[in-house]
Write an enzyme that holds these catalytic residues in place. Structure first.
Site: not given
Length: 387
Positions: A91, A343, A373
Site C-alpha cells: 500500500c 484505495h 498502513c
C-alpha cells in the site's frame, strides 16, 4: 545536503473497479497520461533532464508487470535515456517511490525525478496470483494476510464500535462529495479518457467512486464483510476498490529555482516502520511519530493530516493514539479519504500526498503529514513543509 521539493502533483480521477470509467483503459495508459501531463505543465524542465522515474505498483503482473514504470515512460514518449523503476512496498508503494527519489536528490545523485504510482484493481485484482508460503503460519497468524480481519482485531483492541465506523465512513463520502462540488479537487485531477455506462468515450474530471447518498442509517444495514458472526467491519466502512494513478514532480530546490519553477513544498522528513502483521493497520502511528521526531515537530505542529482510510476500524485507532480524536474535523482527511475515493494500492501514497499539498495551500498551513498502513505490518509517513 540538497533540499527536496515538490514542484507539482496531479492524479487521475478515481474510477470504480467494477465496470467503471477505466474498464477499457490500461494501467500503463493511466500512468503515461500523468507523466505526459506533468511534463506539459512544467515546460521549463526538459524531459531529457529527468534523472529517473520511480513508480509504485503492487500487483506487478499482467498489464502491470515487467516494470510498468518503464513501459509507461515509453508510452509517454519520455526520452529513452531516462531510466524508470517500479517500486513495491504494498500500500505504501508510491510514497516509497517518493522517498527513494528524495534520497537520491538529497545525496546529489539526482536533480529531477518523476514519482508516482498506479493500480488497476479492475484488471488485476488484489488477490491475483497471491500464494503465501505455508511456513509463514509458524511466525505469523494466518489471518494477518486478510486485511479485513486485521481491521477487526484493531477495532476490538481499541474499542471502536460499529457506530463509530459507520459515522466515519459516512463522513468520508460527505467530505469527498463536498470537495467535488466545491471544486477542491480541480487543481489535482487531470481529465482522463474513459467510458461511461453506455460505452461512450469521454473525459472524466471527477471521482466516480464517491457515493454522495451514503448515510449512517444505510451503512448500519450492511452485514459484516469479514467476520460474519461477531464482526463490525463492512464493505461500507472499507476502502472502495478503484482504479487510478497519481504523480509528482520532485526536484532539488536549487534546480527548481534555477529553472524558474516554483516549489510547492519541501520534504521535511520521511519514515517507514514495521509492526505486528496482525494489526497491520496500526503502522501509521509509529511511522508518524518517527517522521515527526525526525522533523523536530510534534503532532500539534501539523496543520493538516492525510491518513489513508484502509478501513474505518483501522484509521480510528491511529487517530486515537496520535492524540487527534478531538481534531478530526479540523485536521484529518478534510476532503474525505479512501473509503469514498478508493484505495488503488500502488497509487494511494502519491494520491494522499497530492491531496495534502492542495489542502496545505488552501488552509495556508506550514506543515502537513501524509501516512498510511501497509499490509503485513508496516507503516509509512512523510512530513511536508510549505515553501
Amino acid at each position: 545536503m540538497e533540499q527536496v521539493v515538490i514542484v507539482d502533483a496531479i492524479r487521475t480521477p478515481m474510477g470504480r473497479s467494477k465496470g467503471g470509467a477505466f474498464r477499457n483503459v490500461r494501467a500503463e495508459d493511466l500512468s503515461a497520461h500523468l507523466m505526459r501531463s506533468l511534463l506539459a505543465r512544467n515546460p521549463a524542465l526538459e524531459a531529457a533532464a529527468l534523472d529517473d522515474i520511480y513508480w509504485g505498483c503492487v500487483q506487478q503482473t499482467l498489464e502491470q508487470g515487467f516494470n510498468i514504470a518503464r513501459n509507461a515512460a515509453l508510452l509517454a514518449e519520455v526520452p529513452h535515456s531516462v531510466p524508470a523503476v517500479t517500486v513495491n512496498r504494498l500500500c505504501g508503494s508510491s510514497m516509497q517511490a517518493l522517498h527513494d527519489a528524495a534520497r537520491m536528490i538529497m545525496t546529489g545523485d539526482a536533480q529531477a525525478c518523476l514519482v508516482g504510482g498506479v493500480e488497476h484493481m479492475g484488471h488485476v485484482p488484489m488477490s491475483h496470483g497471491v500464494d503465501f508460503h505455508p511456513g509463514l503460519s509458524r511466525n505469523v497468524a494466518k489471518a494477518a494476510g486478510m486485511m479485513g480481519l486485521t481491521a477487526e482485531m484493531l477495532a476490538r483492541m481499541h474499542g471502536i464500535s460499529r457506530e463509530m465506523q459507520d459515522a466515519f465512513a459516512a463522513r468520508s463520502h460527505a467530505r469527498a462529495w463536498a470537495a467535488t462540488q466545491s471544486g477542491a479537487f480541480k487543481n489535482e485531477i487531470i481529465p482522463t479518457g474513459g467510458h461511461d455506462a453506455d460505452g461512450v468515450l469521454k473525459q472524466f474530471n471527477y471521482d466516480e467512486v464517491i457515493r454522495p447518498e451514503t448515510t449512517v442509517e444505510a451503512l448500519a444495514t450492511l452485514r459484516p464483510a469479514f467476520d460474519p458472526v461477531s464482526g463490525t467491519v463492512t464493505a461500507g466502512t472499507s476502502s472502495a476498490l478503484s482504479d487510478g494513478a497519481a504523480a509528482m514532480l520532485v526536484m532539488s530546490e536549487s534546480r527548481a529555482r534555477e529553472l524558474g519553477l516554483k516549489p510547492r513544498a519541501r520534504v521535511r522528513s520521511m519514515a517507514v516502520v514495521g509492526c505486528d502483521p496482525s494489526i497491520m493497520g496500526y503502522g501509521p502511528v509509529p511511522a508518524s511519530k518517527l517522521a515527526l521526531k525526525k522533523a523536530g515537530l510534534s503532532a500539534s505542529d501539523i496543520g493538516v493530516f492525510e491518513m489513508n482510510e484502509a478501513f474505518a476500524a483501522q484509521i480510528l485507532p491511529c487517530i486515537k493514539d496520535l492524540g487527534l480524536m478531538e481534531q478530526i474535523d479540523e485536521k484529518i482527511n478534510l476532503n474525505g479519504g479512501a473509503i469514498a475515493l478508493g484505495h488503488p494500492l500502488g497509487c494511494s501514497g502519491a494520491r494522499i500526498s497530492t491531496t495534502l499539498l492542495n489542502l496545505m495551500e488552501h488552509k495556508d498551513v506550514q506543515f502537513g503529514l501524509a501516512t498510511m498502513c501497509i499490509g503485513l505490518g508496516q507503516g509509512i509517513a512523510t512530513v511536508f513543509e510549505r515553501v
